[in-house]
Design a protein around this motif. Structure first.
Motif, PDB file in Angstrom:
ATOM      1  N   ASP A  14       0.847  -1.195   0.000  1.00  0.00           N
ATOM      2  CA  ASP A  14       0.000   0.000   0.000  1.00  0.00           C
ATOM      3  C   ASP A  14       0.885   1.250   0.000  1.00  0.00           C
ATOM      4  OD1 ASP A  14      -1.737   2.122   0.499  1.00  0.00           O
ATOM      5  OD2 ASP A  14      -2.884   1.024   2.016  1.00  0.00           O
ATOM      6  N   ALA A  15       0.961   1.917  -1.136  1.00  0.00           N
ATOM      7  CA  ALA A  15       1.827   3.095  -1.276  1.00  0.00           C
ATOM      8  C   ALA A  15       1.487   4.191  -0.272  1.00  0.00           C
ATOM      9  CB  ALA A  15       1.736   3.644  -2.699  1.00  0.00           C
ATOM     10  N   ASP A  22       8.189   4.210   6.778  1.00  0.00           N
ATOM     11  CA  ASP A  22       9.565   4.696   6.713  1.00  0.00           C
ATOM     12  C   ASP A  22       9.920   5.489   7.965  1.00  0.00           C
ATOM     13  OD1 ASP A  22      11.992   4.882   5.046  1.00  0.00           O
ATOM     14  OD2 ASP A  22      11.539   7.022   5.040  1.00  0.00           O
ATOM     15  N   LYS A  23       9.045   6.368   8.387  1.00  0.00           N
ATOM     16  CA  LYS A  23       9.276   7.193   9.583  1.00  0.00           C
ATOM     17  C   LYS A  23       9.360   6.319  10.829  1.00  0.00           C
ATOM     18  CE  LYS A  23       9.491  11.261  11.579  1.00  0.00           C
ATOM     19  NZ  LYS A  23      10.690  12.069  11.447  1.00  0.00           N
ATOM     20  N   TRP A  43      21.790  -0.890   8.045  1.00  0.00           N
ATOM     21  CA  TRP A  43      21.415  -0.133   6.859  1.00  0.00           C
ATOM     22  C   TRP A  43      19.945  -0.395   6.569  1.00  0.00           C
ATOM     23  CZ3 TRP A  43      25.527  -3.371   7.268  1.00  0.00           C
ATOM     24  CH2 TRP A  43      26.817  -2.863   7.054  1.00  0.00           C
ATOM     25  N   ARG A  44      19.310   0.580   5.883  1.00  0.00           N
ATOM     26  CA  ARG A  44      17.947   0.398   5.368  1.00  0.00           C
ATOM     27  C   ARG A  44      17.927   0.831   3.919  1.00  0.00           C
ATOM     28  NH1 ARG A  44      13.371   2.827   6.683  1.00  0.00           N
ATOM     29  NH2 ARG A  44      14.321   4.838   6.912  1.00  0.00           N
ATOM     30  N   PHE A  45      17.109   0.145   3.156  1.00  0.00           N
ATOM     31  CA  PHE A  45      17.004   0.441   1.730  1.00  0.00           C
ATOM     32  C   PHE A  45      15.551   0.378   1.282  1.00  0.00           C
ATOM     33  CE2 PHE A  45      20.907  -1.868   2.582  1.00  0.00           C
ATOM     34  CZ  PHE A  45      21.884  -1.111   1.953  1.00  0.00           C
ATOM     35  N   ASP A  50      11.389  -1.863  -7.350  1.00  0.00           N
ATOM     36  CA  ASP A  50      10.065  -2.162  -6.812  1.00  0.00           C
ATOM     37  C   ASP A  50       9.867  -1.328  -5.551  1.00  0.00           C
ATOM     38  OD1 ASP A  50       7.756  -3.094  -5.632  1.00  0.00           O
ATOM     39  OD2 ASP A  50       8.280  -5.216  -5.811  1.00  0.00           O
ATOM     40  N   PRO A  51       9.221  -0.178  -5.639  1.00  0.00           N
ATOM     41  CA  PRO A  51       9.092   0.750  -4.512  1.00  0.00           C
ATOM     42  C   PRO A  51       8.415   0.172  -3.266  1.00  0.00           C
ATOM     43  CG  PRO A  51       8.416   1.812  -6.545  1.00  0.00           C
ATOM     44  CD  PRO A  51       8.618   0.358  -6.856  1.00  0.00           C
ATOM     45  N   SER A  52       7.784  -0.985  -3.391  1.00  0.00           N
ATOM     46  CA  SER A  52       7.132  -1.579  -2.218  1.00  0.00           C
ATOM     47  C   SER A  52       8.118  -2.346  -1.327  1.00  0.00           C
ATOM     48  CB  SER A  52       6.010  -2.525  -2.650  1.00  0.00           C
ATOM     49  OG  SER A  52       6.528  -3.696  -3.238  1.00  0.00           O
TER      50      SER A  52
END
Length: 104
Positions: A14-15, A22-23, A43-45, A50-52
């Motif tokens: 769900d965009a 993220d926050k 680390w986080r990516f 694929d933006p999901s």
């Protein structure tokens, strides 16, 4: 002993939830995991293809430290917290040991 890594991949389909996810990960979950796991780096990516897809990587000094964390109560607590705050977000978990590191 080589470093070991714990990799968690989440799919935030769900965009409209991605900014809040993220926050939360940045301000709550990642700092808690770093402290609880006693890792040397994290680390986080977000995937560009694929933006999901969100991926977090935690670096441990060695495989023994990683195995101790995997059997500990802190991981169970963090999983429970994640499930409470982000129900329905599927995740996978994988472990790796460093085979080679090359610096240019």
């Amino acid at each position: 002993m080589p470093a070991a890594f714990f990799v968690v991949r989440a799919t935030v389909s769900d965009a409209s939830k991605r900014a809040a996810f993220d926050k939360w990960y940045e301000t709550e979950h990642l700092p808690d995991a770093i402290k609880s796991f006693g890792v040397t780096k994290a680390w986080r990516f977000w995937s560009l293809s694929d933006p999901s897809l969100h991926q977090a990587i935690y670096q441990f000094d060695d495989e023994t430290s990683l195995e101790r964390m995997l059997k500990g109560e802190e991981l169970k607590r963090l999983v429970k917290d994640f499930d409470r705050d982000w129900p329905g977000i599927p995740r996978t978990r994988e472990t790796f040991v460093l085979a080679q590191e090359v610096r240019a």
